[in-house]
Design an enzyme around this catalytic site. Structure first.
Site, PDB file in Angstrom:
ATOM      1  N   CYS A   4      18.757  49.219  51.907  1.00 25.26           N
ATOM      2  CA  CYS A   4      18.261  50.341  51.576  1.00 25.26           C
ATOM      3  C   CYS A   4      16.961  50.251  50.590  1.00 25.26           C
ATOM      4  O   CYS A   4      16.752  49.253  49.790  1.00 25.26           O
ATOM      5  CB  CYS A   4      19.126  51.159  50.591  1.00 25.26           C
ATOM      6  SG  CYS A   4      20.718  51.521  51.797  1.00 25.26           S
ATOM      7  N   ARG A  29      12.354  49.052  55.800  1.00 19.28           N
ATOM      8  CA  ARG A  29      13.693  48.526  55.384  1.00 19.28           C
ATOM      9  C   ARG A  29      14.728  49.369  56.379  1.00 19.28           C
ATOM     10  O   ARG A  29      15.792  49.159  56.241  1.00 19.28           O
ATOM     11  CB  ARG A  29      13.897  48.511  53.916  1.00 19.28           C
ATOM     12  CG  ARG A  29      13.144  47.770  53.332  1.00 19.28           C
ATOM     13  CD  ARG A  29      13.446  47.905  51.625  1.00 19.28           C
ATOM     14  NE  ARG A  29      14.762  47.463  51.416  1.00 19.28           N
ATOM     15  CZ  ARG A  29      15.022  46.124  50.614  1.00 19.28           C
ATOM     16  NH1 ARG A  29      13.827  45.652  50.302  1.00 19.28           N
ATOM     17  NH2 ARG A  29      16.068  45.753  50.295  1.00 19.28           N
ATOM     18  N   TRP A  78      19.984  52.907  54.503  1.00 16.66           N
ATOM     19  CA  TRP A  78      20.301  52.498  55.883  1.00 16.66           C
ATOM     20  C   TRP A  78      22.005  52.260  55.887  1.00 16.66           C
ATOM     21  O   TRP A  78      22.631  51.565  55.108  1.00 16.66           O
ATOM     22  CB  TRP A  78      19.745  50.886  55.922  1.00 16.66           C
ATOM     23  CG  TRP A  78      20.385  50.144  57.096  1.00 16.66           C
ATOM     24  CD1 TRP A  78      21.394  49.261  56.970  1.00 16.66           C
ATOM     25  CD2 TRP A  78      19.884  49.919  58.396  1.00 16.66           C
ATOM     26  NE1 TRP A  78      21.650  48.814  58.358  1.00 16.66           N
ATOM     27  CE2 TRP A  78      20.608  49.212  59.182  1.00 16.66           C
ATOM     28  CE3 TRP A  78      18.791  50.584  59.147  1.00 16.66           C
ATOM     29  CZ2 TRP A  78      20.445  49.062  60.386  1.00 16.66           C
ATOM     30  CZ3 TRP A  78      18.601  50.484  60.469  1.00 16.66           C
ATOM     31  CH2 TRP A  78      19.447  49.739  60.991  1.00 16.66           C
ATOM     32  N   ASN A 104      22.367  50.714  46.486  1.00 15.26           N
ATOM     33  CA  ASN A 104      22.083  49.726  47.594  1.00 15.26           C
ATOM     34  C   ASN A 104      23.291  48.810  47.625  1.00 15.26           C
ATOM     35  O   ASN A 104      23.725  48.208  46.492  1.00 15.26           O
ATOM     36  CB  ASN A 104      20.970  49.005  47.152  1.00 15.26           C
ATOM     37  CG  ASN A 104      20.425  48.383  48.590  1.00 15.26           C
ATOM     38  OD1 ASN A 104      21.048  48.495  49.483  1.00 15.26           O
ATOM     39  ND2 ASN A 104      19.253  47.747  48.343  1.00 15.26           N
ATOM     40  N   GLY A 105      23.966  48.669  48.651  1.00 14.72           N
ATOM     41  CA  GLY A 105      25.069  47.600  48.750  1.00 14.72           C
ATOM     42  C   GLY A 105      26.547  48.263  48.953  1.00 14.72           C
ATOM     43  O   GLY A 105      26.737  49.465  49.611  1.00 14.72           O
ATOM     44  N   GLU A 487      20.881  30.977  74.592  1.00 12.44           N
ATOM     45  CA  GLU A 487      20.163  31.708  73.439  1.00 12.44           C
ATOM     46  C   GLU A 487      18.982  30.897  72.964  1.00 12.44           C
ATOM     47  O   GLU A 487      17.978  31.508  72.918  1.00 12.44           O
ATOM     48  CB  GLU A 487      21.164  31.923  72.452  1.00 12.44           C
ATOM     49  CG  GLU A 487      20.589  32.536  71.063  1.00 12.44           C
ATOM     50  CD  GLU A 487      19.847  33.937  71.239  1.00 12.44           C
ATOM     51  OE1 GLU A 487      19.912  34.517  72.233  1.00 12.44           O
ATOM     52  OE2 GLU A 487      19.179  34.205  70.139  1.00 12.44           O
ATOM     53  N   LYS A 491      15.266  32.672  73.344  1.00 11.89           N
ATOM     54  CA  LYS A 491      14.279  32.585  72.147  1.00 11.89           C
ATOM     55  C   LYS A 491      12.883  32.005  72.360  1.00 11.89           C
ATOM     56  O   LYS A 491      12.170  32.694  72.141  1.00 11.89           O
ATOM     57  CB  LYS A 491      14.921  31.903  70.959  1.00 11.89           C
ATOM     58  CG  LYS A 491      16.186  32.773  70.436  1.00 11.89           C
ATOM     59  CD  LYS A 491      15.447  33.812  69.409  1.00 11.89           C
ATOM     60  CE  LYS A 491      16.169  35.037  69.280  1.00 11.89           C
ATOM     61  NZ  LYS A 491      16.667  35.731  70.427  1.00 11.89           N
ATOM     62  N   GLU A 494      11.087  34.635  75.233  1.00 11.67           N
ATOM     63  CA  GLU A 494      10.623  35.736  74.666  1.00 11.67           C
ATOM     64  C   GLU A 494       9.563  35.406  73.781  1.00 11.67           C
ATOM     65  O   GLU A 494       8.444  36.459  73.447  1.00 11.67           O
ATOM     66  CB  GLU A 494      11.500  36.643  73.807  1.00 11.67           C
ATOM     67  CG  GLU A 494      12.986  36.136  73.560  1.00 11.67           C
ATOM     68  CD  GLU A 494      13.825  37.273  72.795  1.00 11.67           C
ATOM     69  OE1 GLU A 494      13.480  38.304  72.902  1.00 11.67           O
ATOM     70  OE2 GLU A 494      14.827  36.829  72.122  1.00 11.67           O
ATOM     71  N   HIS A 510      25.069  18.580  89.222  1.00  9.85           N
ATOM     72  CA  HIS A 510      25.178  19.692  90.169  1.00  9.85           C
ATOM     73  C   HIS A 510      23.814  20.450  90.672  1.00  9.85           C
ATOM     74  O   HIS A 510      23.780  21.274  91.317  1.00  9.85           O
ATOM     75  CB  HIS A 510      26.052  20.657  89.960  1.00  9.85           C
ATOM     76  CG  HIS A 510      27.563  20.186  89.670  1.00  9.85           C
ATOM     77  ND1 HIS A 510      28.401  19.728  90.651  1.00  9.85           N
ATOM     78  CD2 HIS A 510      28.301  20.234  88.586  1.00  9.85           C
ATOM     79  CE1 HIS A 510      29.447  19.252  90.068  1.00  9.85           C
ATOM     80  NE2 HIS A 510      29.665  19.609  88.837  1.00  9.85           N
ATOM     81  N   LYS A 612      11.924  46.603  71.195  1.00 12.57           N
ATOM     82  CA  LYS A 612      13.213  46.232  70.457  1.00 12.57           C
ATOM     83  C   LYS A 612      14.431  46.722  70.856  1.00 12.57           C
ATOM     84  O   LYS A 612      15.499  46.161  70.852  1.00 12.57           O
ATOM     85  CB  LYS A 612      13.012  46.620  68.965  1.00 12.57           C
ATOM     86  CG  LYS A 612      14.066  46.289  67.955  1.00 12.57           C
ATOM     87  CD  LYS A 612      14.329  44.872  67.777  1.00 12.57           C
ATOM     88  CE  LYS A 612      15.464  44.481  67.121  1.00 12.57           C
ATOM     89  NZ  LYS A 612      15.833  42.946  67.334  1.00 12.57           N
TER      90      LYS A 612
HETATM   91  C1  AGP Z   1      16.983  39.383  71.808  1.00 12.77           C
HETATM   92  O1  AGP Z   1      16.304  38.695  71.335  1.00 12.77           O
HETATM   93  C2  AGP Z   1      16.290  40.341  72.687  1.00 12.77           C
HETATM   94  N1  AGP Z   1      15.547  41.341  71.720  1.00 12.77           N
HETATM   95  C3  AGP Z   1      17.218  41.072  73.794  1.00 12.77           C
HETATM   96  O2  AGP Z   1      17.842  40.307  74.557  1.00 12.77           O
HETATM   97  C4  AGP Z   1      18.096  42.106  73.180  1.00 12.77           C
HETATM   98  O3  AGP Z   1      19.215  41.239  72.488  1.00 12.77           O
HETATM   99  C5  AGP Z   1      18.984  42.748  74.315  1.00 12.77           C
HETATM  100  O4  AGP Z   1      17.885  43.828  74.522  1.00 12.77           O
HETATM  101  C6  AGP Z   1      19.891  43.652  73.643  1.00 12.77           C
HETATM  102  O5  AGP Z   1      19.795  44.611  72.616  1.00 12.77           O
HETATM  103  P1  AGP Z   1      20.928  45.356  71.869  1.00 12.77           P
HETATM  104  O6  AGP Z   1      21.537  44.063  71.212  1.00 12.77           O
HETATM  105  O7  AGP Z   1      20.196  46.271  70.763  1.00 12.77           O
HETATM  106  O8  AGP Z   1      21.768  46.031  72.789  1.00 12.77           O
END
Ligand code: AGP
Length: 617
Positions: A4, A29, A78, A104-105, A487, A491, A494, A510, A612
């Protein structure tokens, strides 16, 4: 993470302008409500607060202006406890409207304190832990005229993590702040002084700051500040000059929000674990609107998510099945409802979503509910659509995740999944309280393990430098290390826009091993030795790829030299229990991807083509 935004001001300027301006600087934030309180004159306290973005508050003030004042406090919220609405917006006022506090907290013992006050006839207007603090302050001020002393006495009763900033109608020339396990900084001006959750709150006015220490109370007037401990004794405070510009301040001095969020992971894990046990040690979850009886009926779990959140679900599967003995499947949200899945009332759908708005996941929820299954969501965004349409929710307390690439969101999701698995084991009685407590203790040690990696990011930066011209990357893992490999590859895709693929190490022979060329960088996540049959096999996988010319980067726990001398690079991980290893092994891969993307000149926080929150199907 306490994310927050908090602002306090006392001085010759118009307090509303300074406070609202400070809140705007803190808006990154995260916010789902905002509010301010001013003391125009002795005995008079006014406030305005509104759900939604800061602009909603400004419009409200525009419509109903507040009187001029030279002292005020403000907050962008938040939400952690209580939905994001007007009633729960800060600052909550005490019953007589003479005391306002921004917080905050998380006050872990607020329910006990609230009950104590209710027994004295106090009636609460919101569901927040912060309102309890305002009521405690007003009650204390009835017998303690000094605002600092009253605040100190109240702080002594609070458990958990908190930053408080207090305004009182009877003390128009002073703002009091206090903090425990949550940041609070003071801005020193000329004939004016400021308080902020971080320097962005007042950086437009002064770059001379004082960081408050643990368990300290600060008294701020226009002429100066005074710092004491919760014990009432004078405390040392050091003044420093902020050398950030505003945008750097928003990133906490890091180059990217992603870097900042990677470094917030120890706190995000700790916050997600905070306050999960009741006085008897039993696990309790945020908004578990499913009864223990309903949960005992669960005979199948299907985790549904997308992207990184899907990988968190893959990690969770191992723990859920091992601890609860309930069969657990993990499904891509975009595939789930088209495969005509077998669902019924005893199937629990668990969705994982940082944003709480991912359309693929939301549509899966709606489908599952049509099939009369129950839905539990793990989410980082209070009040978003997915939790609202779920039967139960576990919130991750990672704070707003600004960077598109999820990092602290991912680790806190994995932690929340472990909490769910332990809760189910507790409800089904397949684990005793002491066994659950033991795992919780192991989880409490993880933030320190992550911090150990964060204290040594140079080796991943050097590796990124060394591999900056590589065009394709392979990631290998086994068991819980397999989702981490996926994962790590995501990373890199992306952020660096490069081909990167994760495999179960056992799959190499395989087919995939054909892609290994001279110098192909291959990251290998080696499981802890506790699972030796896995460990030996992955060591032979390292030899296989090395024999074909791969450049092997091996992530292995400290003290395990069984992989030597095969790897080209060894990245040491802190020793943690097997099922918890993803919480540490994912971190070097996050750092590597961020460092490589930076060297390629990419915008790490806003990678091309990505959003996002993917709110389309
Ligand atoms: C992860 O780094 C990406 N931004 C993307 O794969 C993300 O995890 C996916 O779109 C799911 O988003 P969410 O967790 O907000 O549902």
């Amino acid at each position: 993470m306490h994310m927050c935004g908090i602002v306090g001001y006392v001085g010759a300027k118009d307090a509303q302008t300074v406070v609202v301006g400070g809140l705007r600087r803190l808006e990154y934030r995260g916010y789902d409500s905002a509010g301010i309180a001013l003391v125009p004159s002795k005995g008079d306290l006014v406030s305005s607060k509104k759900a939604g973005k800061l602009a909603n508050l400004e419009a409200q003030i525009e419509h109903s202006p507040l009187p001029a004042a030279h002292m005020g406090i403000g907050h962008t919220r938040w939400a952690t406890h209580g939905a994001p609405n007007d009633a729960n917006a800060h600052p909550p006022l005490a019953p007589q409207g003479k005391v306002a506090v921004v917080h905050n907290g998380i006050i872990e013992n607020f329910l006990i304190l609230r009950e104590e006050l209710e027994n004295e006839g106090y009636e609460f207007l919101s569901e927040t832990d912060s309102e309890t603090v305002a009521f405690l302050l007003e009650r204390q001020l009835a017998t303690t005229s000094n605002l600092t002393e009253a605040t100190r006495l109240v702080c002594e009763r609070l458990e958990g993590a908190f930053t408080l900033v207090v305004a009182s109608a009877d003390h128009p020339d002073v703002v009091v702040g206090a903090r425990r396990n949550s940041p609070l900084v003071v801005g020193l001006g000329d004939g004016e002084n400021f308080l902020g959750s971080d320097v962005a709150a007042f950086i437009d006015h002064t770059k001379t700051a004082v960081e408050l220490g643990q368990d300290q109370v600060v008294t701020v007037t226009a002429d100066g500040i005074e710092v004491i401990g919760f014990d009432g004794l004078p405390a040392e405070s050091t003044t420093y000059t902020v050398d950030w510009d505003v945008s750097a301040a928003e990133k906490g001095g890091y180059d990217w929000f992603m870097t900042k969020e990677i470094h917030e992971q120890p706190a995000a894990i700790a916050e997600t674990l905070l306050g999960r046990q009741d006085a008897s040690g039993r696990l309790q979850l945020d908004e578990m609107r499913l009864s223990d009886g309903e949960l005992r009926e669960v005979d199948k779990i299907i985790i549904v998510a997308a992207g990184t959140s899907f990988y968190a679900g893959m990690v969770a599967k191992y723990a859920i099945e091992h601890w609860t003995r309930i069969p657990c499947e993990v499904e891509l949200a975009s595939e789930f409802r088209y495969r005509d899945p077998i669902l019924d009332r005893s199937t629990l759908i668990v969705t994982i979503s940082q944003s709480g708005e991912t359309m693929d996941t939301l549509m899966a929820i709606r489908y599952a509910k049509e099939q009369r299954s129950q839905v539990l969501s793990i989410c980082n965004t209070n009040g978003s659509t997915i939790p609202r349409e779920s039967d139960a929710v576990i919130y991750t307390h990672a704070g707003p995740e600004i960077a598109v690439a999820s990092t602290k969101g991912f680790l806190s999701q994995v932690v929340a999944c472990y909490l769910l698995a332990l809760y189910l084991a507790q409800v089904k009685g397949v684990k005793y309280l002491d066994e659950i407590g033991q795992i919780l203790e192991q989880l409490q040690d993880i933030p320190a393990g992550v911090q150990q990696i964060l204290d040594n990011t140079q080796e991943m930066a050097d590796l990124a430098e060394e591999l900056v011209d590589s065009k394709a990357f392979i990631f290998l893992g086994r068991h819980v290390g397999y989702p981490v490999a996926l994962e790590g590859a995501l990373k890199l895709k992306e952020l660096a826009y490069l081909h990167a693929e994760g495999f179960a190490a056992g799959e190499l022979k395989h087919g995939p091993i054909a892609v290994i060329d001279q110098g192909t960088p291959v990251f290998v996540v080696v499981p802890p030795r506790a699972r030796d049959q896995l460990q030996e096999k992955i060591v032979s996988n390292i030899q296989e790829v090395r024999a074909r010319g791969a450049f092997t980067i091996v992530l292995v726990e400290e003290g395990d030299d069984s992989v030597l001398p095969f790897p080209d690079r060894v990245i040491r991980l802190p020793k943690v229990p097997t099922l918890l290893q993803p919480l540490v092994s994912a971190v070097p891969l996050q750092i590597f991807a961020c460092e490589l993307a930076t060297r390629l000149g990419h915008d790490v926080d806003q990678p091309r083509n990505l959003a996002k929150s993917v709110t389309v199907e």
